[in-house]
Design an enzyme around this catalytic site. Sequence first.
Site, PDB file in Angstrom:
ATOM      1  N   CYS A   1       0.795  -1.111  -0.092  1.00  0.00           N
ATOM      2  CA  CYS A   1       0.079   0.070  -0.104  1.00  0.00           C
ATOM      3  C   CYS A   1       1.040   1.084  -0.147  1.00  0.00           C
ATOM      4  CB  CYS A   1      -0.892   0.140   1.173  1.00  0.00           C
ATOM      5  SG  CYS A   1      -2.377  -1.151   1.178  1.00  0.00           S
TER       6      CYS A   1
ATOM      7  N   ASN B   1       1.799 -16.431  -4.170  1.00  0.00           N
ATOM      8  CA  ASN B   1       1.825 -17.075  -3.163  1.00  0.00           C
ATOM      9  C   ASN B   1       0.838 -16.734  -2.024  1.00  0.00           C
ATOM     10  OD1 ASN B   1       4.446 -18.401  -4.259  1.00  0.00           O
ATOM     11  ND2 ASN B   1       5.682 -16.560  -3.288  1.00  0.00           N
TER      12      ASN B   1
ATOM     13  N   HIS C   1      -0.239 -10.294  -4.560  1.00  0.00           N
ATOM     14  CA  HIS C   1       0.389  -9.869  -5.554  1.00  0.00           C
ATOM     15  C   HIS C   1       0.810 -11.147  -6.495  1.00  0.00           C
ATOM     16  CE1 HIS C   1       2.919 -11.031  -2.054  1.00  0.00           C
ATOM     17  NE2 HIS C   1       3.668 -11.443  -3.227  1.00  0.00           N
TER      18      HIS C   1
HETATM   19  P1  DGP Z   1       6.016 -13.235  -1.751  1.00  0.00           P
HETATM   20  O1  DGP Z   1       7.276 -13.884  -1.036  1.00  0.00           O
HETATM   21  O2  DGP Z   1       5.194 -14.038  -2.740  1.00  0.00           O
HETATM   22  O3  DGP Z   1       5.332 -12.394  -0.612  1.00  0.00           O
HETATM   23  O4  DGP Z   1       6.850 -12.040  -2.462  1.00  0.00           O
HETATM   24  C1  DGP Z   1       6.959 -10.810  -2.020  1.00  0.00           C
HETATM   25  C2  DGP Z   1       8.143 -10.198  -3.194  1.00  0.00           C
HETATM   26  O5  DGP Z   1       8.153  -8.716  -2.508  1.00  0.00           O
HETATM   27  C3  DGP Z   1       9.261 -10.564  -2.811  1.00  0.00           C
HETATM   28  O6  DGP Z   1       9.691 -11.263  -4.201  1.00  0.00           O
HETATM   29  C4  DGP Z   1      10.270  -9.531  -2.858  1.00  0.00           C
HETATM   30  C5  DGP Z   1       9.225  -8.362  -3.133  1.00  0.00           C
HETATM   31  N1  DGP Z   1       9.639  -7.059  -2.071  1.00  0.00           N
HETATM   32  C6  DGP Z   1       9.646  -7.029  -0.890  1.00  0.00           C
HETATM   33  N2  DGP Z   1       9.655  -5.899  -0.582  1.00  0.00           N
HETATM   34  C7  DGP Z   1       9.968  -5.134  -1.498  1.00  0.00           C
HETATM   35  C8  DGP Z   1      10.155  -3.656  -1.898  1.00  0.00           C
HETATM   36  O7  DGP Z   1      10.228  -2.904  -0.812  1.00  0.00           O
HETATM   37  N3  DGP Z   1      10.064  -3.027  -3.181  1.00  0.00           N
HETATM   38  C9  DGP Z   1      10.003  -3.749  -4.234  1.00  0.00           C
HETATM   39  N4  DGP Z   1       9.798  -3.329  -5.604  1.00  0.00           N
HETATM   40  N5  DGP Z   1       9.736  -5.370  -3.760  1.00  0.00           N
HETATM   41  C10 DGP Z   1       9.568  -5.813  -2.637  1.00  0.00           C
END
Ligand code: DGP
Length: 113
Positions: free
Chosen positions: A7, A86, A99
């Site tokens: 968010c 996931n 996501h």
């Molecule tokens: P999941 O493990 O499916 O909940 O994936 C979460 C994803 O979010 C993981 O691949 C890394 C990504 N991620 C986490 N924090 C950030 C962030 O601050 N910026 C971006 N662009 N991606 C993020």
Amino acid sequence: MSDCLFCKIINKEIPSLVVYEDDLCLAFRDIAPQAPCHILLIPKKHIPSMAEVCDEDASLMAHLMTKIPLIAAKEALTGGFRVVTNSGEDGAQSVKHLHFHILGGKALSGQMG
Ligand code: DGP
């Protein structure tokens, strides 16, 4: 949700590399890419995970799904791509905002779990 990372990305409180945006969704590059192209597609509505998607989200989900081929084309993923979401602890979900991972840019392994 004020304490939700994604968010905050939607509200531009946290910067991200935006690939696509409209009124209902945002797509941005994953901070820790697992493939040459690794994009996260999220609804702007805070839905914690796939487990909480309900009937009233049907048109929003359809909207998100139709943006995937558009993003894949924009990223020139002509050889194909993978879409993963996931959900929950067993699904290894780390960010509690629905996501869809869009992965491509190389031949991915056949491993799914
Ligand atoms: P999941 O493990 O499916 O909940 O994936 C979460 C994803 O979010 C993981 O691949 C890394 C990504 N991620 C986490 N924090 C950030 C962030 O601050 N910026 C971006 N662009 N991606 C993020």
